[in-house]
Design a protein around this motif. Structure first.
Motif, PDB file in Angstrom:
ATOM      1  N   ASP A  44      -6.651  -3.391  -6.373  1.00 25.41           N
ATOM      2  CA  ASP A  44      -5.362  -3.114  -6.998  1.00 25.41           C
ATOM      3  C   ASP A  44      -4.784  -4.380  -7.631  1.00 25.41           C
ATOM      4  O   ASP A  44      -4.620  -5.403  -6.955  1.00 25.41           O
ATOM      5  CB  ASP A  44      -4.397  -2.556  -5.941  1.00 25.41           C
ATOM      6  N   GLU A 153       5.379   2.186  -2.751  1.00 22.11           N
ATOM      7  CA  GLU A 153       5.018   2.721  -4.065  1.00 22.11           C
ATOM      8  C   GLU A 153       3.575   3.219  -4.109  1.00 22.11           C
ATOM      9  O   GLU A 153       3.279   4.219  -4.764  1.00 22.11           O
ATOM     10  CB  GLU A 153       5.209   1.652  -5.147  1.00 22.11           C
ATOM     11  N   LYS A 154       2.673   2.520  -3.423  1.00 23.69           N
ATOM     12  CA  LYS A 154       1.254   2.872  -3.455  1.00 23.69           C
ATOM     13  C   LYS A 154       0.897   3.940  -2.415  1.00 23.69           C
ATOM     14  O   LYS A 154      -0.228   4.408  -2.382  1.00 23.69           O
ATOM     15  CB  LYS A 154       0.384   1.626  -3.219  1.00 23.69           C
ATOM     16  N   TRP A 156       0.828   3.383   0.846  1.00 21.76           N
ATOM     17  CA  TRP A 156       0.052   2.727   1.891  1.00 21.76           C
ATOM     18  C   TRP A 156       0.842   2.543   3.181  1.00 21.76           C
ATOM     19  O   TRP A 156       0.255   2.208   4.204  1.00 21.76           O
ATOM     20  CB  TRP A 156      -0.421   1.359   1.432  1.00 21.76           C
TER      21      TRP A 156
END
Length: 169
Positions: A44, A153-154, A156
């Motif tokens: 990423d 946001e991801k 995770w």
């Protein structure tokens, strides 16, 4: 006027300050190498950028604290060599850290750094030491916020059980 009321940079460090500063440099050196190794595993782009920011911040902290130690005649702890850079695709899938795991590990290191800064600030008697670590603390808090935002946001972030209060009407 007391014994320690002059220029803080000219005052002696007490043994706790010496050990804490030395240990801080040692741990930061390890963090730098760990983050550099983790960069090899990251796919990423946003996480790579944030890890690089964390590395640069730790390198700057090591430089500042090392100057204080040297000025006070204290030898520096050893630093591990920079790990080799490899391409993500060269790491076998089963041996590769996932981006979410890298983000969690880096966030944990930042959290540990916040605690270390607070402890050093609380035990220091030279005014310049808590001032320096107060700045480090603010920088780490900002970095922690960036990691938190990124992990949310991801997708995770693995939150603990969330408490939902039941309200009676």
């Amino acid at each position: 006027m007391g014994i320690l009321s002059g220029n803080p940079q000219e005052e002696p460090l007490h043994y706790g300050e010496v050990f804490s500063l030395w240990e801080f440099v040692m741990v930061c050196n390890k963090t730098i190498v760990d983050h550099q190794m983790l960069l090899n595993h990251v796919g990423d782009g946003d996480l790579k950028k944030l890890l690089k920011e964390a590395i640069e911040q730790a390198q700057q902290e090591v430089k500042q604290v090392s100057e204080v130690l040297k000025h006070n005649g204290v030898g520096l702890p050893p630093a591990a060599p920079e790990p080799p850079r490899v391409e993500l695709d060269d790491i076998p899938v089963g041996a590769r850290f996932q981006d979410a795991d890298v983000a969690a590990a880096a966030s944990a290191k930042v959290a540990a750094g916040l605690i270390a800064c607070s402890q050093i600030m609380g035990m220091s008697i030279r005014e310049d030491i808590p001032m320096m670590f107060g700045q480090f603390h603010m920088n780490k808090a900002t970095l922690a916020g960036k990691f938190l935002k990124l992990t949310k946001e991801k997708g995770w972030l693995v939150p603990p059980p969330l408490h939902h209060s039941s309200k009676e009407d």
